[in-house]
Write a protein that holds these residues in place. Structure first.
Motif, short mmCIF file in Angstrom:
data_model
loop_
_atom_site.label_atom_id
_atom_site.label_comp_id
_atom_site.label_asym_id
_atom_site.label_seq_id
_atom_site.Cartn_x
_atom_site.Cartn_y
_atom_site.Cartn_z
N THR A 1 41.62 -1.59 65.78
CA THR A 1 41.70 -3.05 65.88
C THR A 1 42.01 -3.68 64.53
OG1 THR A 1 40.14 -3.02 67.71
CG2 THR A 1 40.44 -5.12 66.58
N THR A 2 41.35 -3.20 63.48
CA THR A 2 41.58 -3.73 62.13
C THR A 2 43.02 -3.51 61.70
OG1 THR A 2 39.28 -3.32 61.56
CG2 THR A 2 40.82 -3.63 59.73
N PHE A 3 43.53 -2.29 61.91
CA PHE A 3 44.92 -2.01 61.54
C PHE A 3 45.88 -2.87 62.34
CE2 PHE A 3 43.68 2.51 60.12
CZ PHE A 3 43.54 2.11 58.80
N ALA A 4 45.59 -3.12 63.61
CA ALA A 4 46.47 -3.96 64.44
C ALA A 4 46.50 -5.39 63.91
CB ALA A 4 46.01 -3.95 65.90
N ILE A 5 45.35 -5.94 63.55
CA ILE A 5 45.29 -7.31 63.04
C ILE A 5 46.03 -7.41 61.71
CG2 ILE A 5 43.73 -9.06 62.08
CD1 ILE A 5 41.71 -8.17 64.28
N VAL A 6 45.79 -6.46 60.81
CA VAL A 6 46.46 -6.47 59.50
C VAL A 6 47.96 -6.31 59.67
CG1 VAL A 6 46.71 -5.20 57.32
CG2 VAL A 6 44.43 -5.70 58.23
N ARG A 7 48.38 -5.37 60.51
CA ARG A 7 49.81 -5.12 60.73
C ARG A 7 50.50 -6.37 61.28
NH1 ARG A 7 49.12 -1.25 63.96
NH2 ARG A 7 49.24 -2.45 65.88
N ARG A 8 49.89 -7.01 62.26
CA ARG A 8 50.50 -8.20 62.86
C ARG A 8 50.52 -9.36 61.87
NH1 ARG A 8 47.26 -7.22 68.47
NH2 ARG A 8 48.43 -5.36 69.06
N ALA A 9 49.46 -9.51 61.09
CA ALA A 9 49.43 -10.59 60.10
C ALA A 9 50.49 -10.37 59.02
CB ALA A 9 48.05 -10.69 59.47
N ARG A 10 50.65 -9.12 58.57
CA ARG A 10 51.67 -8.81 57.55
C ARG A 10 53.07 -9.02 58.09
NH1 ARG A 10 50.32 -3.08 54.98
NH2 ARG A 10 52.45 -3.40 54.26
N ASN A 11 53.28 -8.82 59.39
CA ASN A 11 54.59 -9.00 60.00
C ASN A 11 54.79 -10.43 60.50
OD1 ASN A 11 55.47 -6.37 59.61
ND2 ASN A 11 54.47 -5.65 61.46
N HIS A 12 53.83 -11.32 60.20
CA HIS A 12 53.90 -12.73 60.61
C HIS A 12 54.03 -12.86 62.13
CE1 HIS A 12 54.13 -13.65 56.39
NE2 HIS A 12 55.17 -12.85 56.28
N ARG A 13 53.25 -12.07 62.85
CA ARG A 13 53.22 -12.14 64.31
C ARG A 13 51.83 -12.61 64.72
NH1 ARG A 13 57.72 -9.86 64.34
NH2 ARG A 13 58.49 -7.78 64.52
N PRO A 14 51.73 -13.26 65.88
CA PRO A 14 50.39 -13.64 66.36
C PRO A 14 49.52 -12.38 66.55
CG PRO A 14 52.11 -14.68 67.68
CD PRO A 14 52.79 -13.70 66.78
N ILE A 15 48.29 -12.45 66.09
CA ILE A 15 47.45 -11.25 66.17
C ILE A 15 47.06 -10.90 67.61
CG2 ILE A 15 46.55 -11.49 63.84
CD1 ILE A 15 43.94 -12.52 65.07
N PHE A 16 47.22 -11.81 68.53
CA PHE A 16 46.89 -11.52 69.92
C PHE A 16 48.10 -11.06 70.74
CE2 PHE A 16 43.57 -14.56 68.65
CZ PHE A 16 42.48 -13.72 68.81
#
Length: 149
Positions: free
Chosen positions: A59-74
């Protein structure tokens, strides 16, 4: 829970509902609170986090990855651990068994933390962190190249 896994293994014949998962979460929370009385405060906080290391890290890696890619975390993607394992050529059953083994190792490390000295506990935590970092780099979980859904 172990008896349930037999019926939930691929192809799953039954699925755990909300009540079952909430009961397991409640039991884990209760056990961690009881364990907090018996050991040092820092270790008592790390043990339940380490025992649930795989879902927490995924879950942590998914949130960080999405935030770094400027995508909604959900917003879903194909960057989760099981997707990465399948992309690396593992079959569905192999990926699940590998994740079971990793979860079991996290659990054993958490149990070991409760029975060793502070220095040994620090060494265990450093080794687990290094193994997570190396594994995440090898699977590309830390990268910006998350496959899209």
């Amino acid at each position: 829970a172990m008896g349930f896994l037999y019926y939930n293994f691929n192809p799953a014949r039954i699925f755990m509902g909300d009540t079952g998962s909430m009961f397991l979460g409640f039991m884990l929370a209760g056990i961690s609170v009881v364990g907090a009385v018996k050991s040092a405060a820092t270790i008592a906080l790390i043990v339940p986090i380490l025992a649930l290391g795989l879902p927490i890290l995924d879950t942590t890696f998914a949130i960080v990855r999405r935030a770094r890619n400027h995508r909604p975390i959900f917003k879903p993607d194909k960057g989760h651990l099981h997707h990465r394992l399948l992309a690396h050529g593992f079959s569905q059953k192999q990926a699940v068994l590998l994740m079971y083994v990793v979860s079991a190792l996290f659990g054993l490390c958490a149990l070991a933390l409760t029975a060793v000295s502070i220095q040994a506990a620090a060494l265990i935590i450093l080794l687990v962190a290094a193994a997570v970092f190396v594994g995440a780099r090898k699977l590309g979980i830390l990268g910006m190249d998350a496959p899209q859904k």
